[in-house]
Motif scaffolding. Sequence first.
Motif, PDB file in Angstrom:
ATOM      1  N   GLU A 250       4.458   7.837  -0.689  1.00 10.71           N
ATOM      2  CA  GLU A 250       5.186   7.218   0.419  1.00 10.71           C
ATOM      3  C   GLU A 250       4.683   5.798   0.612  1.00 10.71           C
ATOM      4  OE1 GLU A 250       4.206   8.888   4.299  1.00 10.71           O
ATOM      5  OE2 GLU A 250       2.592  10.031   3.334  1.00 10.71           O
ATOM      6  N   ILE A 251       5.566   4.948   1.094  1.00  8.46           N
ATOM      7  CA  ILE A 251       5.246   3.524   1.266  1.00  8.46           C
ATOM      8  C   ILE A 251       4.641   3.318   2.649  1.00  8.46           C
ATOM      9  CG2 ILE A 251       6.182   1.191   1.306  1.00  8.46           C
ATOM     10  CD1 ILE A 251       8.538   2.316  -0.376  1.00  8.46           C
ATOM     11  N   LEU A 252       3.440   2.713   2.687  1.00  4.03           N
ATOM     12  CA  LEU A 252       2.793   2.372   3.956  1.00  4.03           C
ATOM     13  C   LEU A 252       3.026   0.919   4.317  1.00  4.03           C
ATOM     14  CD1 LEU A 252      -0.630   4.189   3.407  1.00  4.03           C
ATOM     15  CD2 LEU A 252       1.437   5.078   4.515  1.00  4.03           C
ATOM     16  N   LYS A 253       3.030   0.062   3.311  1.00  8.26           N
ATOM     17  CA  LYS A 253       3.269  -1.368   3.526  1.00  8.26           C
ATOM     18  C   LYS A 253       3.933  -1.899   2.270  1.00  8.26           C
ATOM     19  CE  LYS A 253       0.843  -5.736   4.473  1.00  8.26           C
ATOM     20  NZ  LYS A 253      -0.488  -6.366   4.602  1.00  8.26           N
ATOM     21  N   PHE A 254       4.990  -2.675   2.460  1.00  8.00           N
ATOM     22  CA  PHE A 254       5.773  -3.078   1.290  1.00  8.00           C
ATOM     23  C   PHE A 254       6.240  -4.515   1.431  1.00  8.00           C
ATOM     24  CE2 PHE A 254       9.949  -3.222  -0.930  1.00  8.00           C
ATOM     25  CZ  PHE A 254       9.463  -3.080  -2.221  1.00  8.00           C
ATOM     26  N   ASP A 255       5.981  -5.321   0.407  1.00  8.63           N
ATOM     27  CA  ASP A 255       6.474  -6.700   0.343  1.00  8.63           C
ATOM     28  C   ASP A 255       7.457  -6.779  -0.824  1.00  8.63           C
ATOM     29  OD1 ASP A 255       6.963  -9.377   0.250  1.00  8.63           O
ATOM     30  OD2 ASP A 255       4.878 -10.017  -0.019  1.00  8.63           O
TER      31      ASP A 255
ATOM     32  N   ILE B 293       8.804   9.376  -1.662  1.00  7.73           N
ATOM     33  CA  ILE B 293       9.562   9.178  -2.899  1.00  7.73           C
ATOM     34  C   ILE B 293       8.986  10.112  -3.956  1.00  7.73           C
ATOM     35  CG2 ILE B 293      10.229   7.510  -4.678  1.00  7.73           C
ATOM     36  CD1 ILE B 293       9.736   5.328  -2.537  1.00  7.73           C
ATOM     37  N   ASN B 294       9.865  10.858  -4.594  1.00  9.02           N
ATOM     38  CA  ASN B 294       9.413  11.817  -5.600  1.00  9.02           C
ATOM     39  C   ASN B 294       9.171  11.134  -6.947  1.00  9.02           C
ATOM     40  OD1 ASN B 294       9.548  14.064  -3.859  1.00  9.02           O
ATOM     41  ND2 ASN B 294      11.775  14.131  -4.127  1.00  9.02           N
ATOM     42  N   ASP B 295       8.413  11.802  -7.778  1.00 12.00           N
ATOM     43  CA  ASP B 295       8.131  11.386  -9.155  1.00 12.00           C
ATOM     44  C   ASP B 295       7.445  10.022  -9.240  1.00 12.00           C
ATOM     45  OD1 ASP B 295       7.913  11.357 -11.859  1.00 12.00           O
ATOM     46  OD2 ASP B 295       9.939  12.133 -12.198  1.00 12.00           O
ATOM     47  N   PHE B 296       6.178  10.020  -8.865  1.00 13.35           N
ATOM     48  CA  PHE B 296       5.360   8.801  -8.896  1.00 13.35           C
ATOM     49  C   PHE B 296       5.296   8.219 -10.311  1.00 13.35           C
ATOM     50  CE2 PHE B 296       1.160   6.968  -9.765  1.00 13.35           C
ATOM     51  CZ  PHE B 296       1.122   5.943  -8.832  1.00 13.35           C
ATOM     52  N   ASP B 297       4.981   9.067 -11.292  1.00 15.80           N
ATOM     53  CA  ASP B 297       4.804   8.566 -12.661  1.00 15.80           C
ATOM     54  C   ASP B 297       6.069   7.912 -13.200  1.00 15.80           C
ATOM     55  OD1 ASP B 297       2.171   9.332 -12.762  1.00 15.80           O
ATOM     56  OD2 ASP B 297       2.549  11.260 -13.736  1.00 15.80           O
ATOM     57  N   GLU B 298       7.216   8.510 -12.915  1.00 16.54           N
ATOM     58  CA  GLU B 298       8.479   7.954 -13.418  1.00 16.54           C
ATOM     59  C   GLU B 298       8.783   6.610 -12.761  1.00 16.54           C
ATOM     60  OE1 GLU B 298      13.227   9.035 -13.377  1.00 16.54           O
ATOM     61  OE2 GLU B 298      11.776  10.678 -13.373  1.00 16.54           O
ATOM     62  N   THR B 299       8.488   6.511 -11.462  1.00 16.18           N
ATOM     63  CA  THR B 299       8.731   5.253 -10.738  1.00 16.18           C
ATOM     64  C   THR B 299       7.832   4.144 -11.276  1.00 16.18           C
ATOM     65  OG1 THR B 299       9.290   6.526  -8.772  1.00 16.18           O
ATOM     66  CG2 THR B 299       8.826   4.189  -8.470  1.00 16.18           C
TER      67      THR B 299
ATOM     68  N   THR C  31       0.847  -1.192   0.000  1.00 11.34           N
ATOM     69  CA  THR C  31       0.000   0.000   0.000  1.00 11.34           C
ATOM     70  C   THR C  31       0.884   1.246   0.000  1.00 11.34           C
ATOM     71  OG1 THR C  31      -0.202  -0.168   2.410  1.00 11.34           O
ATOM     72  CG2 THR C  31      -2.030  -1.012   1.105  1.00 11.34           C
ATOM     73  N   PHE C  32       0.429   2.253  -0.747  1.00  9.06           N
ATOM     74  CA  PHE C  32       1.172   3.501  -0.894  1.00  9.06           C
ATOM     75  C   PHE C  32       0.200   4.666  -0.768  1.00  9.06           C
ATOM     76  CE2 PHE C  32       2.784   0.120  -3.551  1.00  9.06           C
ATOM     77  CZ  PHE C  32       4.146   0.069  -3.248  1.00  9.06           C
ATOM     78  N   ARG C  33       0.722   5.805  -0.293  1.00 12.14           N
ATOM     79  CA  ARG C  33      -0.086   7.017  -0.229  1.00 12.14           C
ATOM     80  C   ARG C  33       0.512   8.003  -1.230  1.00 12.14           C
ATOM     81  NH1 ARG C  33      -1.289   7.964   5.381  1.00 12.14           N
ATOM     82  NH2 ARG C  33       0.893   8.595   5.615  1.00 12.14           N
ATOM     83  N   VAL C  34      -0.316   8.404  -2.192  1.00  4.69           N
ATOM     84  CA  VAL C  34       0.153   9.241  -3.301  1.00  4.69           C
ATOM     85  C   VAL C  34      -0.338  10.672  -3.100  1.00  4.69           C
ATOM     86  CG1 VAL C  34       0.160   9.528  -5.809  1.00  4.69           C
ATOM     87  CG2 VAL C  34       0.017   7.229  -4.816  1.00  4.69           C
ATOM     88  N   ASN C  35       0.564  11.614  -3.279  1.00  2.00           N
ATOM     89  CA  ASN C  35       0.198  13.034  -3.217  1.00  2.00           C
ATOM     90  C   ASN C  35       0.181  13.570  -4.645  1.00  2.00           C
ATOM     91  OD1 ASN C  35      -0.116  15.765  -2.848  1.00  2.00           O
ATOM     92  ND2 ASN C  35       1.350  15.881  -1.143  1.00  2.00           N
ATOM     93  N   PRO C  36      -1.006  13.757  -5.219  1.00  3.87           N
ATOM     94  CA  PRO C  36      -1.066  14.198  -6.622  1.00  3.87           C
ATOM     95  C   PRO C  36      -0.610  15.643  -6.818  1.00  3.87           C
ATOM     96  CG  PRO C  36      -3.271  14.098  -5.692  1.00  3.87           C
ATOM     97  CD  PRO C  36      -2.352  13.542  -4.649  1.00  3.87           C
ATOM     98  N   ASP C  37      -0.558  16.425  -5.733  1.00  7.96           N
ATOM     99  CA  ASP C  37      -0.164  17.831  -5.867  1.00  7.96           C
ATOM    100  C   ASP C  37       1.305  17.971  -6.278  1.00  7.96           C
ATOM    101  OD1 ASP C  37      -2.709  18.626  -5.195  1.00  7.96           O
ATOM    102  OD2 ASP C  37      -2.250  18.843  -3.057  1.00  7.96           O
TER     103      ASP C  37
ATOM    104  N   ARG D  41      -5.360  13.274  -1.031  1.00  3.13           N
ATOM    105  CA  ARG D  41      -4.353  12.271  -1.342  1.00  3.13           C
ATOM    106  C   ARG D  41      -5.017  10.964  -1.773  1.00  3.13           C
ATOM    107  NH1 ARG D  41      -0.393  12.457   3.782  1.00  3.13           N
ATOM    108  NH2 ARG D  41      -2.431  12.480   4.834  1.00  3.13           N
ATOM    109  N   ILE D  42      -4.227  10.068  -2.337  1.00  2.20           N
ATOM    110  CA  ILE D  42      -4.766   8.830  -2.923  1.00  2.20           C
ATOM    111  C   ILE D  42      -4.050   7.633  -2.313  1.00  2.20           C
ATOM    112  CG2 ILE D  42      -5.005   7.491  -5.056  1.00  2.20           C
ATOM    113  CD1 ILE D  42      -5.001  10.233  -6.531  1.00  2.20           C
ATOM    114  N   ILE D  43      -4.839   6.647  -1.922  1.00  2.00           N
ATOM    115  CA  ILE D  43      -4.269   5.375  -1.468  1.00  2.00           C
ATOM    116  C   ILE D  43      -4.192   4.436  -2.667  1.00  2.00           C
ATOM    117  CG2 ILE D  43      -4.595   3.342  -0.024  1.00  2.00           C
ATOM    118  CD1 ILE D  43      -3.734   5.727   1.547  1.00  2.00           C
TER     119      ILE D  43
END
Length: 713
Positions: free
Chosen positions: A201-206, A225-231, A190-196, A294-296
């Motif tokens: 940011e990572i909330l839970k990661f496997d 972590i910056n640049d959601f689209d690039e990642t 699960t990740f929390r995305v800031n569209p602004d 924000r977006i989950i």
Amino acid sequence: MEQRYDEKDRDIINDSIKNYDEQIEDQRMQLEAERAQFRAALTENAWYSYTLDLDDGYFREEIYDYSGQPIIEELGLELPAYYDEVARRYKEKYRIVFANSKDASIFSLEGLRASFLESKRFSIEYQMTAIDKTVNSLVLLAEDPVTGHLIYNAAAFDITEKVQEEQARQRMLMDAYMVTAALTEEYVNTFRVNPDNNSFEILKFDSRSFQNIQAKSFSEYNKVINDFDETISAIFRSSSPSEAEANETINAININRILNELEKKDYYIVNYRQMVNETLTNQQAKFIKLSDGRIIMAIRNVDDILQREKQQREFVEDALAQAKNANRAKTIFLNNMSHDIRTPMNAIIGYTTLALNNLEDKNKVNDYLNKINISSNHLLSLINNVLDMSRIEAGKFNVEVNETSIDDVIREIRTIVLAELKKHNLNHSFEIKDLKNTRILCDRLRLNQVLLNCISNAIKFTPANGRVDIILSQLPSDRAGYGKYEFIVRDTGIGMSKEFAEHIFEPFSREQNSTGSGIQGTGLGMSITKNIVDMMGGEISVTSKKGEGTELVIKFSFPLVGNNIIKKKNTSVTLKNDNTQKENILMGVKILLVEDNELNREIAEEILSEYGALIEIAIDGSEAVEIISNSSPNRFDLVLMDVQMPVMDGYTATKSIRSLEDAKKASIPIIAMTANAFEEDKKLAYDAGMNSHVSKPINVEQLIDEIKKIIND
């Protein structure tokens, strides 16, 4: 002695008084400055404010709120107004509820004075539930240095909007927490995305889900972590099974597309395929927009879900196919039944017409009547099969276990079927092997029904000069106190195809219709047989080859009664041929016939009279009870009682007769003669006090046998 002060002493005293006055004035000015500062800070934004001398306790000036409304006057009081009364009416009018129960103390002079000992500056919060407002009241308590009076300064602020905003913020945070927690529970990443700012940011990661990802930042848990689209682009360029699928997923998972989709619906789901540990997996990304914008984003593997959905689809498709097959089978059944019922009905109507037209020719009439009898029996078997199947499907087909002898069962079966075997010119054998225990607990009637259905089928589908063998064996039992029995019915008849043999126990199944084969049947007999075998805890199987014959194997485990062992096997059978003249069998037997249907009365009266019985008639249960009550004890030998009748039914009539004071009348034998022919119907008859049960249509031999049993007893 008079104290005398010199000039120097007077100067000291005057200086002290002057200093004291100056201190008092300084304190007074400081208090006034504090009051002015308090009022200046509060009055501009306050709902209302006021000052009160607590030693006096009275409001001597009106208090006005920010809109100019007089508060004390609104409470219905005049100046001067005592504080406690103002506070009481204020609480009642606005239905005050305090955030802290201790704060209620300031609504009395005593409480305010006590508060001064603890703190001189404080605030309290309360709700005015009558007008749906929340108020924060700031309090300043000070002692007047001149008078020594306790002065109470207060300002009330309407903080309703602030409270509502805070509550909304708390709800928003709680909603965000609940959504995040729920998705984190179900999804492995699960990740929390800031569209602004296009960050996340990572909330839970496997890490196992991203074995192909080279980005080191994914190992930094909870870091922004910056640049959601690039990642996202990097992830799917390196892990999608093909470039086309990578492009499709990247186009589906980018900030603009996600925001656009979430404008139209509450959540947005993207299903895609991804290589994980060199294995192609099915993944799902779910996006939910929080209240703060924000977006989950939650990701999970859906291989198991898709597999379950596939199985469920297959199950539904199979169920639908089965339903269609069942409906098709029922349609075919109804078509066949239409023919099979009309065929004997046509014979009955046709031969009845021929008999009426040839009354003078006794031989022809006798032949026609025999054929009517055959057709009637066949029609009755069709009706019985349909009713049995209906009762099985409704769960009303009962198994009743009683003590019986397997010898008696075999003897009955032999007696019933031998005549049919000879009539069809079939070779046959009855073989009993290794039978040691004869006394068992079982439903004898149902066991007979199973065996007769199987043997009747063998006879029906085996041409003349063919062979039918019936074999009974006792097998070793793995249950203490139980005997294991195997019945084999083998014939050299027409057999059936392998495909049809797999469906032989399904309702309404027939390989050919009765017109094509020339053999009549409902397609229900073997389904009924299978259901009875299952209810008795047995098993049945079939092997068949078209043109060569069929073998049915039925196995049961029955509880044994005692330690009964056969010492001598006797497989002989004697066929009874009773040539006694029928007119002598019931000579002088006095019978009360209770029947509401005129035709049924006429048939029963004619048949019984031919056997020498003396008949009296009652047309319902009430009349029967009256006749028995008013007759002499020896007027009747027995009663033939219908069950379904107007005024009073047969069960009620029987109970009434059994309750008569005259013991002989109350114990008169009563035989139920009814179309209610099922096992529970027989039980109802016996429970009502009847001695026996004969079902309609009347089987004359069975009726006469029942009457003879009762008379002889």
